[in-house]
Motif scaffolding. Structure first.
Motif, PDB file in Angstrom:
ATOM      1  N   LYS A 119     -83.483 -68.987   4.849  1.00 27.44           N
ATOM      2  CA  LYS A 119     -83.073 -69.886   5.934  1.00 27.44           C
ATOM      3  C   LYS A 119     -83.371 -71.323   5.574  1.00 27.44           C
ATOM      4  O   LYS A 119     -82.550 -72.224   5.807  1.00 27.44           O
ATOM      5  N   ALA A 149     -83.706 -72.590   2.622  1.00 24.48           N
ATOM      6  CA  ALA A 149     -82.803 -73.024   1.557  1.00 24.48           C
ATOM      7  C   ALA A 149     -81.415 -73.306   2.116  1.00 24.48           C
ATOM      8  O   ALA A 149     -80.764 -74.299   1.743  1.00 24.48           O
ATOM      9  N   SER A 150     -80.952 -72.439   3.020  1.00 24.59           N
ATOM     10  CA  SER A 150     -79.615 -72.686   3.576  1.00 24.59           C
ATOM     11  C   SER A 150     -79.590 -73.930   4.437  1.00 24.59           C
ATOM     12  O   SER A 150     -78.621 -74.692   4.419  1.00 24.59           O
ATOM     13  N   LYS A 151     -80.640 -74.191   5.176  1.00 21.19           N
ATOM     14  CA  LYS A 151     -80.707 -75.395   6.003  1.00 21.19           C
ATOM     15  C   LYS A 151     -80.743 -76.629   5.117  1.00 21.19           C
ATOM     16  O   LYS A 151     -80.111 -77.644   5.426  1.00 21.19           O
ATOM     17  N   LEU A 152     -81.518 -76.515   4.019  1.00 22.70           N
ATOM     18  CA  LEU A 152     -81.607 -77.662   3.112  1.00 22.70           C
ATOM     19  C   LEU A 152     -80.250 -77.945   2.477  1.00 22.70           C
ATOM     20  O   LEU A 152     -79.860 -79.101   2.308  1.00 22.70           O
ATOM     21  N   ILE A 153     -79.576 -76.902   2.125  1.00 21.16           N
ATOM     22  CA  ILE A 153     -78.265 -77.089   1.509  1.00 21.16           C
ATOM     23  C   ILE A 153     -77.296 -77.670   2.533  1.00 21.16           C
ATOM     24  O   ILE A 153     -76.499 -78.530   2.221  1.00 21.16           O
ATOM     25  N   GLU A 154     -77.368 -77.211   3.771  1.00 17.93           N
ATOM     26  CA  GLU A 154     -76.471 -77.702   4.808  1.00 17.93           C
ATOM     27  C   GLU A 154     -76.702 -79.181   5.068  1.00 17.93           C
ATOM     28  O   GLU A 154     -75.762 -79.945   5.264  1.00 17.93           O
ATOM     29  N   LYS A 155     -77.875 -79.580   5.120  1.00 15.67           N
ATOM     30  CA  LYS A 155     -78.174 -80.962   5.475  1.00 15.67           C
ATOM     31  C   LYS A 155     -77.959 -81.904   4.299  1.00 15.67           C
ATOM     32  O   LYS A 155     -77.697 -83.076   4.502  1.00 15.67           O
ATOM     33  N   GLU A 156     -78.156 -81.453   3.113  1.00 14.20           N
ATOM     34  CA  GLU A 156     -78.058 -82.242   1.901  1.00 14.20           C
ATOM     35  C   GLU A 156     -78.810 -83.551   2.049  1.00 14.20           C
ATOM     36  O   GLU A 156     -78.273 -84.642   1.980  1.00 14.20           O
ATOM     37  N   SER A 179     -81.283 -86.307   0.960  1.00 15.71           N
ATOM     38  CA  SER A 179     -81.651 -86.836  -0.328  1.00 15.71           C
ATOM     39  C   SER A 179     -83.064 -87.387  -0.340  1.00 15.71           C
ATOM     40  O   SER A 179     -83.679 -87.489  -1.393  1.00 15.71           O
ATOM     41  N   GLN A 204     -86.917 -84.088   3.558  1.00 15.24           N
ATOM     42  CA  GLN A 204     -87.026 -82.710   3.068  1.00 15.24           C
ATOM     43  C   GLN A 204     -88.404 -82.123   3.412  1.00 15.24           C
ATOM     44  O   GLN A 204     -88.503 -80.977   3.814  1.00 15.24           O
TER      45      GLN A 204
END
Length: 162
Positions: free
Chosen positions: A131, A133-140, A142, A147
């Motif tokens: 979850k 990782a998916s949230k981090l990828i969704e938000k992108e 920088s 983070q």
């Protein structure tokens, strides 16, 4: 005083006849009764002696029987003591074995529950990691600061679940 020989002879003859008659009719039966009485007394004395001997033998037999009974009672008591001690030891050993068995079962149950909890925690951590990782990828995002805040937020979520 003059001794009359005729009277003396008559007196001696009378005494002789009297002795003969007494001997025939009185002394014989009298002595016979006395002999029977003496035999009766002697037999009673012999019977009394035999009875006394029998009583002494009987007393000795009774003493021996009493001693034997005491010995048997002592042996029974000792055997009962040994049996009860043996049974107590067996019960104690059985109780120790049962306690050891219960302890081993409890340790196995605890280990099993621990393994289940660890496995469940791993699966939850894995799910939370996915979850995150998916949230981090969704938000992108920088920035490092953003983070870090997201990771802290998700860790608080995970901490609130358990």
């Amino acid at each position: 005083m003059e001794i009359v020989w005729e009277n003396t002879v008559i007196a001696i003859i009378a005494i002789g006849i009297l002795y003969f008659l007494l001997n025939k009719y009185a002394f014989g039966p009298l002595f016979s009764v006395m002999e029977k009485r003496q035999e009766l007394v002697q037999s009673q004395l012999n019977e009394a002696a035999q009875t006394r001997e029998q009583a002494a033998v009987f007393i000795e037999e009774q003493k021996a029987a009493l001693q034997e009974a005491r010995k048997e009672a002592y042996e029974i008591i000792e055997q009962s003591k040994q049996t009860s001690s043996k049974q107590a030891a067996e019960l104690l050993d059985h109780a120790k074995d049962e306690a050891t068995r219960l302890k081993d079962e409890a340790v196995r149950d605890i280990q099993s529950e621990k393994n289940k909890a660890v496995e469940q925690l791993r699966s939850e951590v894995g799910a939370v990691s996915v979850k995150i990782a998916s949230k981090l990828i969704e938000k992108e995002v920088s920035e490092d600061k953003v983070q870090g805040e997201l990771v802290d937020q998700y860790l608080k979520e995970v901490g609130g679940r358990s």
